[in-house]
Design a protein around this motif. Structure first.
Motif, mmCIF file in Angstrom:
data_model
loop_
_atom_site.group_PDB
_atom_site.id
_atom_site.type_symbol
_atom_site.label_atom_id
_atom_site.label_comp_id
_atom_site.label_asym_id
_atom_site.label_seq_id
_atom_site.Cartn_x
_atom_site.Cartn_y
_atom_site.Cartn_z
ATOM 1 N N SER A 14 0.724 -1.214 -0.063
ATOM 2 C CA SER A 14 -0.072 0.027 -0.104
ATOM 3 C C SER A 14 0.806 1.365 0.109
ATOM 4 N N LEU A 16 3.911 4.037 -1.442
ATOM 5 C CA LEU A 16 4.358 4.268 -2.857
ATOM 6 C C LEU A 16 4.857 3.845 -3.535
ATOM 7 N N VAL A 17 5.857 2.968 -3.493
ATOM 8 C CA VAL A 17 6.662 2.368 -3.948
ATOM 9 C C VAL A 17 6.290 0.607 -4.659
ATOM 10 N N ARG A 39 -1.128 -4.189 6.440
ATOM 11 C CA ARG A 39 -1.480 -3.553 7.841
ATOM 12 C C ARG A 39 -2.634 -2.915 7.884
ATOM 13 N N ARG A 43 -6.393 1.584 3.571
ATOM 14 C CA ARG A 43 -5.201 2.185 2.940
ATOM 15 C C ARG A 43 -4.829 1.061 1.191
ATOM 16 N N ASP A 64 1.412 -7.301 10.877
ATOM 17 C CA ASP A 64 1.676 -6.536 11.460
ATOM 18 C C ASP A 64 3.217 -6.854 11.410
ATOM 19 N N LEU A 65 4.040 -5.890 11.578
ATOM 20 C CA LEU A 65 5.856 -6.945 11.483
ATOM 21 C C LEU A 65 5.908 -6.353 12.354
ATOM 22 N N LEU A 89 9.029 -4.929 1.305
ATOM 23 C CA LEU A 89 8.943 -3.621 1.242
ATOM 24 C C LEU A 89 8.951 -2.549 2.431
ATOM 25 N N SER A 130 15.818 -2.041 -0.092
ATOM 26 C CA SER A 130 16.628 -1.063 1.546
ATOM 27 C C SER A 130 16.661 0.453 0.786
ATOM 28 N N TYR A 168 16.717 6.238 10.938
ATOM 29 C CA TYR A 168 16.217 5.199 9.040
ATOM 30 C C TYR A 168 17.805 4.518 8.330
ATOM 31 N N LYS A 172 18.187 0.399 8.396
ATOM 32 C CA LYS A 172 18.100 -0.614 7.302
ATOM 33 C C LYS A 172 18.984 -0.620 6.826
ATOM 34 N N SER A 192 17.477 5.092 -4.172
ATOM 35 C CA SER A 192 17.239 6.350 -4.159
ATOM 36 C C SER A 192 16.640 7.510 -3.213
ATOM 37 N N ILE A 194 13.125 9.213 -3.854
ATOM 38 C CA ILE A 194 12.176 8.908 -4.253
ATOM 39 C C ILE A 194 11.817 10.059 -4.185
HETATM 40 N N1 LIG Z 1 9.962 6.845 -0.823
HETATM 41 C C1 LIG Z 1 11.668 6.377 -1.001
HETATM 42 O O1 LIG Z 1 12.337 7.827 -1.574
HETATM 43 C C2 LIG Z 1 12.825 5.334 -0.614
HETATM 44 C C3 LIG Z 1 13.939 5.675 -0.786
HETATM 45 C C4 LIG Z 1 14.355 4.189 -0.882
HETATM 46 C C5 LIG Z 1 14.331 3.123 -0.139
HETATM 47 N N2 LIG Z 1 13.096 3.313 0.010
HETATM 48 C C6 LIG Z 1 12.402 1.804 0.387
HETATM 49 O O2 LIG Z 1 11.558 1.596 0.305
HETATM 50 C C7 LIG Z 1 10.412 0.816 0.848
HETATM 51 C C8 LIG Z 1 9.477 1.386 0.234
HETATM 52 O O3 LIG Z 1 8.919 2.116 0.385
HETATM 53 P P1 LIG Z 1 7.197 3.798 0.378
HETATM 54 O O4 LIG Z 1 8.005 4.719 -0.088
HETATM 55 O O5 LIG Z 1 7.078 2.650 -0.515
HETATM 56 O O6 LIG Z 1 6.718 3.344 1.571
HETATM 57 P P2 LIG Z 1 5.472 4.172 2.669
HETATM 58 O O7 LIG Z 1 4.721 4.533 1.485
HETATM 59 O O8 LIG Z 1 6.065 4.817 3.683
HETATM 60 O O9 LIG Z 1 4.953 2.644 2.805
HETATM 61 C C9 LIG Z 1 5.120 2.040 3.522
HETATM 62 C C10 LIG Z 1 4.610 0.442 3.908
HETATM 63 O O10 LIG Z 1 5.079 0.027 4.963
HETATM 64 C C11 LIG Z 1 3.571 -0.754 5.555
HETATM 65 N N3 LIG Z 1 4.272 -0.318 6.961
HETATM 66 C C12 LIG Z 1 5.011 0.013 7.372
HETATM 67 N N4 LIG Z 1 4.816 -0.534 8.888
HETATM 68 C C13 LIG Z 1 4.318 -1.662 8.847
HETATM 69 C C14 LIG Z 1 4.799 -2.603 9.934
HETATM 70 N N5 LIG Z 1 4.404 -2.594 11.011
HETATM 71 N N6 LIG Z 1 3.504 -3.851 9.810
HETATM 72 C C15 LIG Z 1 3.201 -4.048 8.315
HETATM 73 N N7 LIG Z 1 3.271 -2.686 7.044
HETATM 74 C C16 LIG Z 1 4.260 -1.652 7.628
HETATM 75 C C17 LIG Z 1 2.701 0.766 4.760
HETATM 76 O O11 LIG Z 1 1.396 0.258 5.231
HETATM 77 P P3 LIG Z 1 0.348 1.329 5.744
HETATM 78 O O12 LIG Z 1 -0.293 1.524 4.521
HETATM 79 O O13 LIG Z 1 -0.481 -0.242 6.787
HETATM 80 O O14 LIG Z 1 0.920 1.980 6.519
HETATM 81 C C18 LIG Z 1 2.991 0.526 3.757
HETATM 82 O O15 LIG Z 1 2.034 -0.250 2.947
HETATM 83 C C19 LIG Z 1 10.579 0.868 2.334
HETATM 84 O O16 LIG Z 1 11.534 -0.205 2.673
HETATM 85 C C20 LIG Z 1 11.917 2.496 2.291
HETATM 86 O O17 LIG Z 1 12.934 2.300 3.531
HETATM 87 C C21 LIG Z 1 12.288 3.960 -0.022
#
Ligand SMILES: NC(=O)c1ccc[n+]([C@@H]2O[C@H](COP(=O)([O-])OP(=O)(O)OC[C@H]3O[C@@H](n4cnc5c(N)ncnc54)[C@H](OP(=O)(O)O)[C@@H]3O)[C@@H](O)[C@H]2O)c1
Length: 384
Positions: A14, A16-17, A39, A43, A64-65, A89, A130, A168, A172, A192, A194
């Motif tokens: 759910s 962004l990625v 979770r 959403r 829930d992680l 993710l 990561s 963070y 990671k 990197s 986003i």
């Molecule tokens: N966005 C960036 O710029 C970026 C850059 C580098 C790496 N990354 C990595 O890429 C991955 C995805 O990032 P994103 O930007 O898509 O993240 P995001 O939009 O913040 O979404 C986080 C996701 O993790 C889920 N989550 C959070 N806590 C949880 C828990 N306790 N149990 C189960 N699910 C849980 C959330 O679920 P809910 O919908 O329930 O909240 C959501 O689906 C992450 O591992 C992040 O570290 C992201």
């Protein structure tokens, strides 16, 4: 692209990625199913609608992680055993969290999922998403082929290149090592930061970069750590999601790390400031304020500036500097991410940051609200 079938497991779907990844996988591979560990059902429902995901092929399982056994019941846990591929993710992506809270989700959540993965008899790959900044305060060229375990102090890192700018990054990094040492067939993908959806610059999800730019535009960030030539490495989401989709469905070797980064296309910090100022100055009201360009300085001077602001008593500036402190000090640790392995595996390289920076800035101008509405695909990497 080969037809990929079977059942995969996806966490963070759910996010962004995750949503964009599933959209691409589901459109392209009609025989693919995904168990989606979710979770928040609300959403997830929004994600299904936003991306037009086929409900009969994306099966949500409550999880829930942060709780024991990820909160999975015995029946659900047994259902997951048929999977060949796990894409992990889910994370807490906030930079301001404490180390215990970051570890609870990002490290221990990953360890719990690795335990589930160990029960999957046909598992071919555990793909851990990561971050490029899991290398923390290291500087210079960061290769995909090296795997140095950083042993720095907890929390904010030292100037010697050991340690991290925020919890963070550290959590990671620790999760990467849990994955590497699991004995499972792993792949680590390091995106990197986003900053937009694609090269058209739309911003679905605002983060620390956008908040920092807002402060810069408001003249509230008079000083930044870093030098004119410090590379600022950011990427659009479509590059990350497309590369990930290709990595998920390509039976490449395991034990690889891939950088989904701008790499050679990163933009020098000085140029980023100049381009941003140039765009903002098209607004006569902004131009009239005649805001000075922020001073770029070394970390020691920036830290002095931070403590002066904290002692100075202006509550607004204290808040501003506090919010930047979890993120901008990373600029004092210049790094250039090597992307050769990712480019060879996916056939894609990230667009240069200069190719979309101004378009992204326009989406951040006052009055432009963030939205997660899907847009028609851009070319070339966004092709579904
Ligand atoms: N966005 C960036 O710029 C970026 C850059 C580098 C790496 N990354 C990595 O890429 C991955 C995805 O990032 P994103 O930007 O898509 O993240 P995001 O939009 O913040 O979404 C986080 C996701 O993790 C889920 N989550 C959070 N806590 C949880 C828990 N306790 N149990 C189960 N699910 C849980 C959330 O679920 P809910 O919908 O329930 O909240 C959501 O689906 C992450 O591992 C992040 O570290 C992201």
């Amino acid at each position: 692209m080969s037809n990929f079938s079977g059942a995969i497991v996806v966490t963070g779907a759910s996010g962004l990625v995750g949503g964009e990844l599933l959209r691409r996988l589901m459109r392209r591979h009609p025989h693919l199913c995904a168990f989606v560990l979710v979770r928040d059902p609300g959403r997830w429902e929004q994600t299904v609608r936003r991306h037009g995901l086929p409900r009969h092929r994306t099966m949500p399982i409550s999880c829930d992680l942060t709780v024991a056994g990820m909160g999975l019941g015995a029946v659900d846990r047994a259902r997951l055993r048929c999977t060949t591929t796990i894409v992990h993710l889910a994370a807490d992506t906030s930079f301001a969290q404490s180390l215990p809270s970051a570890r609870a989700i990002n490290l221990r959540g990953t360890q719990s999922l690795l335990e589930v993965a160990a029960e999957c008899m046909s598992l071919r790959r555990f793909i851990y998403v990561s971050t490029a900044f899991a290398v923390g305060c290291r500087t210079g060229r960061i290769l995909e082929t090296e795997s140095t375990r950083v042993r720095g102090p907890d929390g904010v890192g030292g100037a010697d290149g050991a340690g991290w700018v925020n919890a963070y990054e550290q959590s990671k990094h620790e999760a990467e090592w849990a994955v590497r040492s699991s004995g499972l067939p792993w792949v680590i993908v390091r995106p990197s930061t986003i900053v937009c959806d694609d090269e058209r610059g739309g911003v679905s999800s605002r983060n620390a970069v956008h908040r920092s730019l807002r402060l810069l535009r408001a003249g509230l960030a008079p000083m930044l750590p870093g030098a004119e030539e410090t590379p600022v490495d950011v990427v659009p989401n479509d590059h990350v999601a497309e590369c990930l989709a290709r990595i998920v469905t390509d039976p490449a070797e395991t034990g690889r790390t891939y950088h989904l980064c701008a790499g050679a296309g990163a933009m020098p910090l000085g140029e980023l400031v100049d381009r941003s100022y140039s765009l903002w100055s098209r607004d006569p009201a902004w131009r009239r304020r005649a805001l000075p360009r922020p001073a770029l300085t070394d970390l020691a001077t920036y830290r002095l500036f931070e403590s002066t602001v904290h002692l100075g008593g202006d509550p607004r500036m204290r808040q501003v500097v506090g919010s930047l402190s979890h993120f901008v000090p990373q600029l004092a640790f210049p790094k250039r991410f090597d992307t050769a392995a990712a480019e060879a595996a996916t056939g894609l390289s990230a667009p240069p940051v200069t190719s979309y920076w101004e378009r992204m800035l326009k989406h951040l101008l006052p009055g432009r609200a963030a939205s997660r509405q899907p847009q028609p695909a851009a070319q070339p990497s966004a092709a579904a």
